[in-house]
Enzyme design. Sequence first.
Site, PDB file in Angstrom:
ATOM      1  N   ASP A   1       0.820  -1.211   0.000  1.00  0.00           N
ATOM      2  CA  ASP A   1       0.000   0.000   0.000  1.00  0.00           C
ATOM      3  C   ASP A   1       0.856   1.264   0.000  1.00  0.00           C
ATOM      4  O   ASP A   1       1.954   1.284   0.545  1.00  0.00           O
ATOM      5  CB  ASP A   1      -0.890  -0.047   1.250  1.00  0.00           C
ATOM      6  CG  ASP A   1      -2.033   0.945   1.207  1.00  0.00           C
ATOM      7  OD1 ASP A   1      -2.138   1.713   0.238  1.00  0.00           O
ATOM      8  OD2 ASP A   1      -2.826   0.942   2.166  1.00  0.00           O
TER       9      ASP A   1
ATOM     10  N   ASP B   1      -6.560  -6.751  -1.793  1.00  0.00           N
ATOM     11  CA  ASP B   1      -7.028  -6.543  -0.426  1.00  0.00           C
ATOM     12  C   ASP B   1      -8.497  -6.121  -0.400  1.00  0.00           C
ATOM     13  O   ASP B   1      -9.071  -5.707  -1.423  1.00  0.00           O
ATOM     14  CB  ASP B   1      -6.163  -5.484   0.262  1.00  0.00           C
ATOM     15  CG  ASP B   1      -5.955  -5.772   1.742  1.00  0.00           C
ATOM     16  OD1 ASP B   1      -6.787  -6.490   2.338  1.00  0.00           O
ATOM     17  OD2 ASP B   1      -4.961  -5.278   2.310  1.00  0.00           O
TER      18      ASP B   1
ATOM     19  N   ASN C   1     -10.606  -4.341   2.885  1.00  0.00           N
ATOM     20  CA  ASN C   1     -10.484  -4.028   4.308  1.00  0.00           C
ATOM     21  C   ASN C   1     -11.766  -3.559   4.982  1.00  0.00           C
ATOM     22  O   ASN C   1     -11.727  -3.149   6.133  1.00  0.00           O
ATOM     23  CB  ASN C   1      -9.402  -2.957   4.505  1.00  0.00           C
ATOM     24  CG  ASN C   1      -8.011  -3.542   4.461  1.00  0.00           C
ATOM     25  OD1 ASN C   1      -7.627  -4.328   5.310  1.00  0.00           O
ATOM     26  ND2 ASN C   1      -7.251  -3.176   3.437  1.00  0.00           N
TER      27      ASN C   1
ATOM     28  N   CYS D   1      -6.566 -11.148   0.139  1.00  0.00           N
ATOM     29  CA  CYS D   1      -6.414 -10.592   1.476  1.00  0.00           C
ATOM     30  C   CYS D   1      -7.659  -9.798   1.816  1.00  0.00           C
ATOM     31  O   CYS D   1      -8.282  -9.201   0.936  1.00  0.00           O
ATOM     32  CB  CYS D   1      -5.172  -9.698   1.538  1.00  0.00           C
ATOM     33  SG  CYS D   1      -4.862  -8.971   3.162  1.00  0.00           S
TER      34      CYS D   1
ATOM     35  N   ASP E   1      -3.369 -10.629   9.745  1.00  0.00           N
ATOM     36  CA  ASP E   1      -2.377  -9.565   9.910  1.00  0.00           C
ATOM     37  C   ASP E   1      -1.506  -9.804  11.139  1.00  0.00           C
ATOM     38  O   ASP E   1      -0.526  -9.087  11.350  1.00  0.00           O
ATOM     39  CB  ASP E   1      -3.071  -8.209  10.033  1.00  0.00           C
ATOM     40  CG  ASP E   1      -3.593  -7.711   8.695  1.00  0.00           C
ATOM     41  OD1 ASP E   1      -3.113  -8.189   7.654  1.00  0.00           O
ATOM     42  OD2 ASP E   1      -4.488  -6.844   8.690  1.00  0.00           O
TER      43      ASP E   1
END
Length: 717
Positions: A343, A458, A460, A505, A527
Site C-alpha cells: 500500500d 485486499d 479491508n 487478502c 495480519d
Amino acid sequence: MKPFSCILLFLLLSIAGKTQTDKIFIETNNTALVYKIGKDKKVTQVYIGNKLSRSDYKDLNAGQEIYLTAGIDNQFEPAIRAVHNDGNPSLDLQFDHYNQRKEANITYTQIMLKDPAYPFQVTIHFKAYNNENVIKTWTEIRHQEKKPVMLTQYASSLLHFNAGQYWLTQFHGDWAREVQMAEEKLSNGIKNIESKLGTRTNFYQTQTFILSLGKPSSENDGKLIAGTLGWTGNFKYTFEVDQKNGLRVISGINPFASEYYLAPNEVFTTPEFIFTYSATGKGLASRNLHKWVRNNALLDGNAPRMTLLNNWEATHTSFNEQRLTELFAEAQQLGVDLFLLDDGWFGNKYPRNDDKAGLGDWQPDRSKLPNGIAKLVQEASVLGVKFGIWLEPEMVNPKSELYEKHPEWILKLPNRAESYGRNQLVLDLTNPSVQDFVFGIVDDMMTKNPGIAFIKWDCNRSMTNAYSTYLKDRQSHLYINYTKGFYSVMERIRKKYPHLPIMLCAGGGGRTDYKALEYFTEFWPSDNTDALERIFIQWGYSYFFPSNTISAHVTSMGKQSLKFRTDVAMMGKMGYDIRVNNFTEKELEFSKNAVKTYSDISDIIWKGDLYRLISPYDQNRAVLMYVNNSQSRAVLFNYHLNLRKKDSFSKVLLEGLAPSKNYRIREINLLPDTPSALPDNGKIFSGAYLMEVGINIAAGKLQSLTSNIIDITEINR
C-alpha cells in the site's frame, strides 16, 4: 406419472446400473449418500457414511426429505421457502426424474423435483469426486409463473444424521486472531453459524465446520463430516437437533435481508456445499479436502509458488523510488523470487500517505514514483527479481477523485450520515459500470506493465450501511448480486490473465473460501504475524486448506528468535516482510540458507499429506508432518510454545510412512555453525519403528519458543 415418463425413468435408472430402482446412489470410492424414491414421489435421504455393498442398502427405507419445504406439513427449518404469484407461501416438491453419468474421476447426479400445483422446479446437483472422497452439491431453482416468485430461503444443501449425539467444531475469531477452534456438543434446538458482513465475511466466523457423529472425533478416530460453502459472501449453517435426536444440517447463502425475486425462466443457482466423510477422524478429512482443493478448486493448485519479500514492514506508506530499489537489492541478496510493493504507491490529488486518502485513484504517485511502475518493474528485473503490487479495487476513500466523480458508484444509505470502516466505503459491484472499472484497474495495470508477476488483492471493509442506487427497488438482491459481481470481475481477469498469481487478502483472513480459490493462488491468513500466534492460526486453517494456499511471512512481530519465526513460516507458503538490512551477518546467512532449504522441501509441504501429530490445543507444543505421495520423504515441524515447569514431553509417533521402508532422520534449517541437539539426528529407522516407537524431539533441557525442522528421507540399504 405418464407412461412415457415411467419408461424414461426406467431407462435412466437402468443406464445408471441400478439394481434397486427406488434408490439413488451418490458414491465415491469410500463414501455413500443414498436417497430413496417413495411411492408418494418424495425423495428421502436414507444413508450417509462409509460405502457399502448395494445389497446392504435394500432394507433402508426410512428417511427424511432431501430438500424440506415450507408452508405445508414440515414443522422444522426448511431448505426452501417461496411465495407464488397468487400469494401462496408453500411448496410441494415431488420426484420427477434423475440423471447420472460418470466421467473419469467424477460422477455427476441430477435429481429433478417439481411442484404438482405450480410450474416450479428444483434440481439438486451432486458431483462425487471418487479418489478424493469429496462430494459437492448445489441446487438450481426455476419457475414458469407469470411474474417473479419471491424466495425467502434457498439452501445449497440439506443433510440428515441420526447419530444420537453430535459435536460441532467451528472456527471463529476477530482481526489478528482468526480461526480460533472451539468444539461443543449440540443440544436440542437450533444453532446457527452465520455472517452478514457482505464482503469481509469471515471477520468473526469462518464458513468451515466439522461435525462429529456419536462422540467427539480425534485426528485418527471418530465418524464425521467436514464441510464448507464455496461462497465469498454472506453464509449460514443451521444445525437443528429435533425431539428424537435427529440432526438436520442446512447450508447456504444467508437469507438475511436477501429476499430474492426470481423472474420467470431465470435460474437461481446456489453456491456449492463441499464436504467429505471420514470414519477415522479429522486427519483423513483434511487430507481428502487438501487433495480435492489442489486438484479441483485452487487456481494452478499443483504449480510452483514464488517466495517473496514485501516492503510493508520496512516502509509502510513512506518510500520513494530509491528506497524501493534498495529493497530490490535486499530481495536479491536474500534469494527470493519476487518483491511485492504494498500500500501507498498511488494517488496524486489525494496521495496515499496513510489510510485516509487515495483509494480509488489508481495512478502512481508522481512525487514518490516519478518514473511510474514501469521503472520499478525494470529495476527489479535487472536484479533478477520479479515485481508484484498491492491493490484494493473494491474500495474507495471519501477523500479521492473517484468519490468526487462517481458518488453513484458507492454503497451508502440515503438520508444517513456516511459510516466508515478504515476510512473507506465499498464500491457497488452490482453495477456493471463498477465491474468494468474494477476490471479496468487490473487490466490497465497489466497492459502498461506486462512485467508485473503478482498481485495482492485486499478488501479491508465489511459491507455495512449498504444501499445501491443501481438496484433501486431491489435492495434485497444487494448481498447476492455483489458477490456475483465480484465473481464476474474475476472471471474476466482470469480469462485474460489465466495464470497471474494473486493473493487474496481482507484485512487479514476476512475472505477464505473454496470458491474464491478458483480465482486466487493463495490467501493472507491474518495480519497477526507473531509466530507463536501464527501456530494456532495456521493450525486452524490446516483443517480445510492445503499449505500452498496459506501465506506465512517471516516478520519482526513477536519476541521469538528469527529461526523460530522462519520455521513457523515454512509450514505454509513462506515469504518475508522484514527489514533485511537490519539482519546481522549470521542472521542473513541463516535466512539465505533458509530460502534454499525451503525451495528443497516446499514441494513436500505444498503437495504432501498432512499429519497433525500433537495439537497446540492439547500440549504446550505443536508437531505436524508432511509426507510425499511416494512415502519416500517427509518433513516434520516441532514447535515448543510457552513452556511450564510441569511440561514433560514423550516421544512422537510419526504417521503416513511406509512401514517396510528405512528412513534417515536429519535436522535441517539450523543456525550457522550450530549442530543438532536431537539424539536421533542422522540415525536410520524403519517406518514401522518411527510409527510404533517414535522419536525423541524434546531432548535436553526444554526451552520455550524453540523449534526444529526434521527431514525424513528414505534410505536404500
